[in-house]
Design a protein around this motif. Structure first.
Motif, short mmCIF file in Angstrom:
data_model
loop_
_atom_site.label_atom_id
_atom_site.label_comp_id
_atom_site.label_asym_id
_atom_site.label_seq_id
_atom_site.Cartn_x
_atom_site.Cartn_y
_atom_site.Cartn_z
N ASN A 8 53.33 -0.41 -63.76
CA ASN A 8 52.43 -0.10 -62.63
C ASN A 8 52.29 1.29 -62.46
OD1 ASN A 8 51.94 -2.72 -61.81
ND2 ASN A 8 53.52 -2.91 -60.54
N ILE A 9 51.27 1.77 -61.46
CA ILE A 9 50.81 3.32 -61.61
C ILE A 9 52.34 4.07 -61.03
CG2 ILE A 9 50.17 2.95 -58.88
CD1 ILE A 9 47.92 4.83 -59.80
N SER A 10 52.70 5.09 -61.63
CA SER A 10 53.90 5.69 -61.19
C SER A 10 53.71 6.78 -60.01
CB SER A 10 54.21 6.75 -62.64
OG SER A 10 55.13 7.70 -61.89
N ILE A 11 54.12 6.25 -58.90
CA ILE A 11 54.14 7.13 -57.61
C ILE A 11 54.51 8.65 -57.93
CG2 ILE A 11 55.07 7.41 -55.17
CD1 ILE A 11 53.29 5.06 -55.50
N PRO A 12 55.69 8.93 -58.61
CA PRO A 12 55.96 10.35 -58.99
C PRO A 12 54.74 10.95 -59.60
CG PRO A 12 57.88 9.08 -59.52
CD PRO A 12 56.76 8.25 -59.25
N ALA A 13 54.22 10.29 -60.73
CA ALA A 13 52.90 11.10 -61.34
C ALA A 13 51.72 11.05 -60.28
CB ALA A 13 52.73 10.03 -62.60
N LEU A 14 51.66 10.15 -59.59
CA LEU A 14 50.61 10.20 -58.70
C LEU A 14 50.59 11.33 -57.76
CD1 LEU A 14 47.88 9.02 -57.39
CD2 LEU A 14 49.49 7.45 -56.00
N LYS A 15 51.87 11.40 -57.10
CA LYS A 15 51.99 12.48 -56.13
C LYS A 15 51.85 13.83 -56.81
CE LYS A 15 55.90 10.48 -53.33
NZ LYS A 15 57.38 10.66 -53.39
N ALA A 16 52.35 13.90 -58.17
CA ALA A 16 52.04 15.31 -58.93
C ALA A 16 50.49 15.50 -59.01
CB ALA A 16 52.94 15.58 -60.28
N SER A 64 28.00 8.93 -56.98
CA SER A 64 28.34 9.81 -58.34
C SER A 64 29.05 11.07 -57.65
CB SER A 64 26.82 10.16 -58.58
OG SER A 64 26.06 10.47 -57.17
N ASN A 65 29.28 11.21 -56.41
CA ASN A 65 29.89 12.32 -56.07
C ASN A 65 31.32 12.05 -56.18
OD1 ASN A 65 27.31 13.77 -55.33
ND2 ASN A 65 27.36 12.70 -53.33
N ASP A 66 31.88 11.00 -56.40
CA ASP A 66 32.95 10.63 -56.30
C ASP A 66 34.01 10.55 -57.69
OD1 ASP A 66 32.93 10.58 -53.34
OD2 ASP A 66 32.14 8.53 -53.76
N VAL A 67 35.22 10.53 -57.59
CA VAL A 67 36.23 10.25 -58.55
C VAL A 67 37.20 9.22 -57.90
CG1 VAL A 67 37.77 11.95 -58.20
CG2 VAL A 67 37.57 11.13 -60.38
N VAL A 68 37.52 8.38 -58.85
CA VAL A 68 38.39 7.03 -58.44
C VAL A 68 39.50 7.15 -59.54
CG1 VAL A 68 38.86 4.57 -58.06
CG2 VAL A 68 36.74 5.46 -57.32
N TRP A 69 40.96 6.93 -59.23
CA TRP A 69 41.87 6.81 -60.15
C TRP A 69 42.55 5.52 -60.15
CZ3 TRP A 69 45.32 11.78 -58.14
CH2 TRP A 69 44.65 12.81 -58.27
N THR A 70 43.07 5.37 -61.31
CA THR A 70 43.68 3.96 -61.42
C THR A 70 44.77 4.16 -62.76
OG1 THR A 70 43.42 1.77 -61.73
CG2 THR A 70 42.10 2.98 -63.29
N SER A 71 45.38 2.88 -62.93
CA SER A 71 46.36 2.87 -64.16
C SER A 71 45.38 2.69 -65.42
CB SER A 71 47.36 2.00 -63.99
OG SER A 71 48.09 1.64 -65.16
N PRO A 72 46.03 3.30 -66.48
CA PRO A 72 45.16 3.07 -67.91
C PRO A 72 45.51 1.77 -68.36
CG PRO A 72 46.96 4.67 -68.11
CD PRO A 72 46.91 4.38 -66.64
N ILE A 73 46.80 1.26 -67.77
CA ILE A 73 46.87 -0.28 -68.50
C ILE A 73 46.75 -1.21 -67.72
CG2 ILE A 73 49.36 -1.47 -69.00
CD1 ILE A 73 48.84 1.11 -70.74
N THR A 74 45.42 -1.66 -67.91
CA THR A 74 44.54 -2.64 -67.20
C THR A 74 43.28 -3.00 -68.09
OG1 THR A 74 43.52 -3.08 -65.09
CG2 THR A 74 43.18 -0.96 -66.11
N PHE A 75 42.78 -4.03 -67.69
CA PHE A 75 41.80 -4.44 -68.47
C PHE A 75 40.62 -3.56 -67.91
CE2 PHE A 75 37.85 -7.58 -68.86
CZ PHE A 75 37.87 -7.41 -70.21
#
Length: 388
Positions: free
Chosen positions: A105-113, A69-80
């Protein structure tokens, strides 16, 4: 009806399952570890744990990495939604990174930003779930570099990508990740009916996953908290789940695995036919990076919405018996996730994809004349009515 995907079952698969049904073990017997060993050997990993679904596998991956519950996880919105629900099961928060406009797939430039901004604000993710959409691996080397820089863990959601290759290594090798998850749903590369698997090269993660798969119970005296009362003794040492795979499911998977390379080759050949037939058609066909071999779980095209209506194309295909689909509705658009307050405008590439994407039929056994029929349906002029 030509479905977008379907299983391929032959007599050898049937015989393998019947053999288990006639044996002494039909739940978790000797075939499950055989299947695990075969998949780990194919992918080049040290450990593999079979479970009853890829959703369960994703949940166990999050638990093994101690996401809470202390964490956040990131992923792509285009997935099941399973790719995100697993995070919420652990009480953690989910957030999204926009997609690459070519690979989806997940954008590396967007992830970096996003990582740079999160670092400044002190809210870096505990993990990133890299979804290999349609069978094409994410840019894992770049993702790994970022994980070392910003100290997050990596889960590969390779539900679509068994049999794929990234920079000379099988998807599932975990060269650039902590854990990889596969799905064995009927429309995937191989099937066990329902089922999934977790792969890792980390012994402690593997032991944690194996424990949690079966109620958190151990019969290993070395792991017990007290001396055994007798030979019958077992202990629950963690809060686990009943996520086990059956032996007859594993038998089907083991039989199917022998034909995996054939299945992937068949899908790639179908993709090549689509590519040739749709060349210069106005439909955007999939782009696969040079250092990647896609297993082509899906064949996704995008329409030119200035010339065609997305809904009309879908309706026409389905009326003509073609089971086109859309993979996927951006997760943040679902009512449950809308209530979490996501701003659609932060994901322009995902929104554009959702307005244009269509998954065409692709599976071993799909005939060339069926592919031609699908393409003919796409390219036929849309009917219209003039009002005078």
């Amino acid at each position: 009806m030509i479905p977008y995907g379907r299983q391929h079952i032959d007599q050898s698969d049937i015989d393998a399952v019947i053999a288990v049904l006639k044996s002494d073990f039909i739940t978790q017997g000797p075939v499950v570890p055989q299947f695990e060993k075969a998949v780990s050997s194919y992918c080049g990993t040290t450990y593999a744990t079979a479970v009853n679904s890829a959703t369960s596998a994703l949940h166990l991956a999050c638990l093994a990495l101690e996401i809470n519950s202390n964490d956040v996880v990131w992923t792509s919105p285009i997935t099941f939604v399973a790719s995100t629900n697993c995070v919420l099961y652990c009480g953690a928060a989910i957030d999204f990174v926009d997609i690459d406009p070519d690979t989806y797939n997940i954008s590396i430039p967007a992830l970096k930003a996003k990582l740079q901004e999160a670092y400044t604000n002190g809210v870096l993710p505990k993990a990133v779930i890299a979804v290999h959409l349609a069978g094409q691996s994410c840019e894992m080397a770049e993702l790994k570099e970022l994980s070392l820089q910003y100290d997050f863990r990596i889960i590969e959601d390779a539900s679509h990508a068994l049999g794929g290759v990234y920079r000379g290594s099988q998807v599932g090798s975990c060269v650039h990740s902590d854990i990889t998850v596969f799905s064995f749903h009927p429309v995937k590369m191989i099937t066990t009916g329902e089922g999934g698997m977790l792969l890792t090269n980390n012994q402690s993660l593997a032991e944690k996953i194996e424990l949690l798969r079966s109620h958190g119970v151990t019969r290993d005296a070395k792991k017990m908290k007290q001396a055994p009362d007798g030979p019958w003794y077992y202990e629950q040492i963690d809060l686990g789940f009943n996520y086990r795979m059956t032996d007859f499911q594993a038998a089907l998977g083991l039989s199917q695995l022998k034909r995996l390379n054939q299945f992937v080759s068949a899908r790639q050949e179908i993709a090549n036919v689509y590519e040739a037939l749709l060349k210069n058609s106005g439909f955007k066909t999939p782009k696969v990076n040079e250092d990647i071999c896609s297993s082509f779980h899906l064949y996704i095209v995008r329409i030119d919405t200035s010339k065609l209506n997305h809904v009309s194309v879908f309706e026409r295909c389905r009326t003509r018996g073609i089971g086109v689909n859309l993979h996927y509705i951006p997760v943040y658009r679902h009512p449950y996730y809308r209530n979490l307050g996501f701003d659609f405008q932060k994901f322009p590439e995902s929104e554009s994809y959702y307005r244009e994407a269509i998954s065409l039929p692709i599976y071993p056994g799909l005939k060339k004349e069926q592919i031609e029929y699908v393409v003919d349906c796409l390219l036929s002029p849309m009917g219209h009515q003039t009002l005078f």
